[in-house]
Design a protein around this motif. Structure first.
Motif, PDB file in Angstrom:
ATOM      1  N   TRP A 174       5.744  -6.595   4.947  1.00 50.41           N
ATOM      2  CA  TRP A 174       4.564  -6.768   5.796  1.00 50.41           C
ATOM      3  C   TRP A 174       4.195  -5.427   6.412  1.00 50.41           C
ATOM      4  O   TRP A 174       5.041  -4.744   6.998  1.00 50.41           O
ATOM      5  CB  TRP A 174       4.846  -7.767   6.920  1.00 50.41           C
ATOM      6  N   ASP A 176      -2.813 -16.284   2.751  1.00 49.50           N
ATOM      7  CA  ASP A 176      -1.907 -15.715   3.743  1.00 49.50           C
ATOM      8  C   ASP A 176      -2.423 -15.976   5.163  1.00 49.50           C
ATOM      9  O   ASP A 176      -3.626 -16.175   5.379  1.00 49.50           O
ATOM     10  CB  ASP A 176      -1.770 -14.206   3.535  1.00 49.50           C
ATOM     11  N   ARG A 188      -2.842 -10.588   2.917  1.00 48.42           N
ATOM     12  CA  ARG A 188      -2.758  -9.795   1.698  1.00 48.42           C
ATOM     13  C   ARG A 188      -3.205 -10.604   0.487  1.00 48.42           C
ATOM     14  O   ARG A 188      -3.664 -10.073  -0.498  1.00 48.42           O
ATOM     15  CB  ARG A 188      -1.316  -9.312   1.509  1.00 48.42           C
ATOM     16  N   ARG A 189      -3.063 -11.939   0.608  1.00 49.42           N
ATOM     17  CA  ARG A 189      -3.457 -12.841  -0.471  1.00 49.42           C
ATOM     18  C   ARG A 189      -4.399 -13.903   0.089  1.00 49.42           C
ATOM     19  O   ARG A 189      -4.486 -14.068   1.310  1.00 49.42           O
ATOM     20  CB  ARG A 189      -2.205 -13.489  -1.079  1.00 49.42           C
ATOM     21  N   SER A 229       0.854  -1.181   0.000  1.00 53.91           N
ATOM     22  CA  SER A 229       0.000   0.000   0.000  1.00 53.91           C
ATOM     23  C   SER A 229       0.887   1.227   0.000  1.00 53.91           C
ATOM     24  O   SER A 229       1.872   1.291   0.711  1.00 53.91           O
ATOM     25  CB  SER A 229      -0.925   0.007   1.220  1.00 53.91           C
TER      26      SER A 229
END
Length: 368
Positions: A295, A326, A322-323, A141
């Motif tokens: 992270w 994860d 995030r995926r 981000s």
């Protein structure tokens, strides 16, 4: 006359097998650091981009317009205008100088990450190259930079931390014991995690490295259970090398492994408690035995916890998935415990989890 045999052998054997299976799952799931199950980042996109460049030759049919040169022959009067070329020759050198000035940008951009270096080879332009180095700093981000090189830290004294673990693996509930041995002498550190399960044995993870004004600087991280996997932080070359033969990764400032991360977060808060305010976030490159990725750690605020060792005021931090596959990390550190982790909960995408809570602590010596 009937003979009476041992009545409970079969049920006892079945119960023993169930216990062994359950505790085997404990060692697979119960770990203070996250399992290396996250899919490694692929480096194929840059290769695909280079494959796109060959189509340029396909455009060679464009040479067909070369027959157009004959028309230019018609204006032979142009030679008369040859005296004009002298002024044109003056501006000609400027574009050459412009290209030379742009070259240093291309040479500097690869220092960020491999993906950025590969993107520069595509010739995306000076603007893209200038923006590319910022991408790894803000990934995933754009609001949170990689803060390892800028945040100061204050590491705790050597200590042994004892935890109670409880969790769920494949719909089986279990309990176990965990121990974290943190030792440092002001210049280097050694960190050992051990999770023990009845009838099965133990699983261990280690992190060792140097201490800097920015906190922990790992040199080697290993996970040992039915063999050993490791990640090596080569600071001379700026690369991270994995024993499982996955692609190397660029070593970013402040990088942590999945064990040292828990001590590092507390060390960052100890150096500046204002960072614990809810909503604050920072990004650290985090390394498993298979991959390295940024992270984003977010502060969630103050909480009162009831632990096996007593009630304590702690500050919660989390890392959201995030995926799709994860893991979710939740970490609580207590200022009254030298900003050490008093509770850690790791939740897998399928709902399995490990929740470990501090039972006791005791002083420890320096690294061997």
């Amino acid at each position: 006359m009937t003979t009476v045999g041992p009545p409970g052998l079969r049920p006892l054997a079945g119960l023993t097998a169930a216990v062994v299976v359950a505790h085997l799952l404990v060692l697979q799931q119960a770990s203070m650091s996250l399992s290396p199950g996250d899919a490694p980042a692929l480096h194929t996109p840059p290769l695909n981009t280079r494959m796109v460049t060959p189509p340029a030759p396909v455009a060679e049919p464009a040479p067909a317009p070369k027959p157009s040169p004959p028309p230019p022959r018609k204006p032979p009067a142009a030679p008369k205008a040859r005296p004009a070329p002298p002024p044109e020759s003056g501006p000609a050198p400027s574009p050459v100088l412009g290209q030379n000035l742009a070259e240093p940008i291309v040479e500097l951009s690869p220092t960020a990450t491999d993906s950025v270096a590969n993107s520069t080879a595509t010739g995306t332009g000076t603007t893209a190259l200038a923006e590319a180095p910022a991408q790894p700093a803000s990934a995933p981000s754009g609001s949170a930079p990689v803060d390892g090189a800028t945040l100061n830290a204050a590491v705790p004294s050597s200590v042994r931390l004892l935890y109670n673990l409880e969790g769920q693996a494949r719909n089986l509930q279990y309990t176990a014991r965990g121990e974290v041995l943190w030792r440092q002498d002001g210049q280097r550190y050694n960190l050992l995690l051990t999770v023990s399960a009845f009838l099965i044995g133990s699983r261990s993870q280690t992190s060792e490295g140097d201490l800097t004004p920015q906190g922990l600087a790992p040199r080697r991280y290993a996970d040992k259970w039915k063999g050993e996997q490791a990640a090596h932080f080569n600071r001379d070359t700026g690369r991270i090398i994995f024993s499982v033969n996955t692609p190397e990764a660029a070593l970013l400032p402040g990088a942590q492994d999945r064990l040292s991360l828990f001590i590092q977060i507390g060390a960052l808060m100890a150096a500046d408690p204002k960072r614990m305010a809810a909503g604050n976030s920072f990004t650290l490159q985090t390394v498993s035995t298979r991959e390295a990725e940024p992270w984003i750690i977010t502060a969630d605020g103050e909480e009162s916890l009831k632990l096996p060792g007593g009630e304590v005021i702690a500050y919660k931090f989390s890392r959201a998935p995030r995926r799709p596959f994860d893991t979710r990390l939740e970490l609580w550190i207590a200022p009254s415990m030298n900003y050490l982790p008093v509770r850690i909960r790791v939740t897998q995408s399928n709902g399995d989890f490990v929740d470990q809570k501090l039972r006791a602590s005791e002083p420890a010596g320096k690294p061997d």
